[in-house]
Design a protein around this motif. Structure first.
Motif, PDB file in Angstrom:
ATOM      1  N   TRP A 231      71.624  57.006  19.497  1.00  8.48           N
ATOM      2  CA  TRP A 231      70.447  57.024  20.450  1.00  8.48           C
ATOM      3  C   TRP A 231      70.463  57.528  21.580  1.00  8.48           C
ATOM      4  O   TRP A 231      71.238  57.356  22.384  1.00  8.48           O
ATOM      5  CB  TRP A 231      70.131  55.433  20.519  1.00  8.48           C
ATOM      6  N   PRO A 232      69.465  58.618  21.800  1.00  5.52           N
ATOM      7  CA  PRO A 232      69.492  59.229  23.141  1.00  5.52           C
ATOM      8  C   PRO A 232      69.032  58.346  24.254  1.00  5.52           C
ATOM      9  O   PRO A 232      68.093  57.366  23.944  1.00  5.52           O
ATOM     10  CB  PRO A 232      68.401  60.397  23.015  1.00  5.52           C
ATOM     11  N   LYS A 233      69.445  58.557  25.469  1.00  2.00           N
ATOM     12  CA  LYS A 233      69.105  57.626  26.451  1.00  2.00           C
ATOM     13  C   LYS A 233      67.723  57.414  26.849  1.00  2.00           C
ATOM     14  O   LYS A 233      67.285  56.399  27.112  1.00  2.00           O
ATOM     15  CB  LYS A 233      69.835  58.299  27.853  1.00  2.00           C
ATOM     16  N   ASN A 234      66.987  58.303  26.677  1.00  2.00           N
ATOM     17  CA  ASN A 234      65.388  58.158  26.685  1.00  2.00           C
ATOM     18  C   ASN A 234      64.857  57.378  25.794  1.00  2.00           C
ATOM     19  O   ASN A 234      63.521  57.225  25.759  1.00  2.00           O
ATOM     20  CB  ASN A 234      64.658  59.620  26.990  1.00  2.00           C
ATOM     21  N   GLN A 235      65.538  56.861  24.799  1.00  2.00           N
ATOM     22  CA  GLN A 235      64.847  56.023  23.669  1.00  2.00           C
ATOM     23  C   GLN A 235      65.486  54.472  23.799  1.00  2.00           C
ATOM     24  O   GLN A 235      65.389  53.703  22.976  1.00  2.00           O
ATOM     25  CB  GLN A 235      65.120  56.812  22.467  1.00  2.00           C
TER      26      GLN A 235
END
Length: 106
Positions: free
Chosen positions: A55-59
């Motif tokens: 999971w990318p940080k922006n999500q």
């Protein structure tokens, strides 16, 4: 609330599996790569027919953590800052923090 299906090896009603099965191992994680809940990283490795992506940080505001006790879905951010489910107050395994790098782009 709809009960989410959790993939894994011998998953019990509390989302515990053959790899993690103590009384506090009660979360499942929705994997970014397939949008499916798995009991743990190792279950995903064994059963999914694709590679894992984190999971990318922006999500991290996505609901991707499932409490195995009450089936409440938490955001990744909320889970990372909790020691228990905000809905039912069941304790989570505090050692899971050591595995965040497997699921989340830290």
């Amino acid at each position: 609330m709809t009960k989410q299906k959790v993939q894994g090896n011998q998953v019990d009603p509390y989302t515990r599996c053959t790899h993690y099965h103590s009384t506090v191992d009660i979360i499942a994680i929705k994997f970014y790569c397939c949008n499916e809940y798995y009991a743990c990283y190792y279950c995903h490795q064994e059963l999914a027919n694709h590679t894992t992506s984190k999971w990318p940080k922006n999500q991290w505001n996505e609901r991707a953590i499932l409490c195995g006790n009450c089936h409440h879905e938490l955001t990744i951010h909320d889970y990372m800052n909790a020691s228990a489910c905000p809905q039912c107050e069941s304790s989570f395994n505090e050692k899971c923090i050591h595995h965040f790098h497997l699921y989340f782009d830290t």
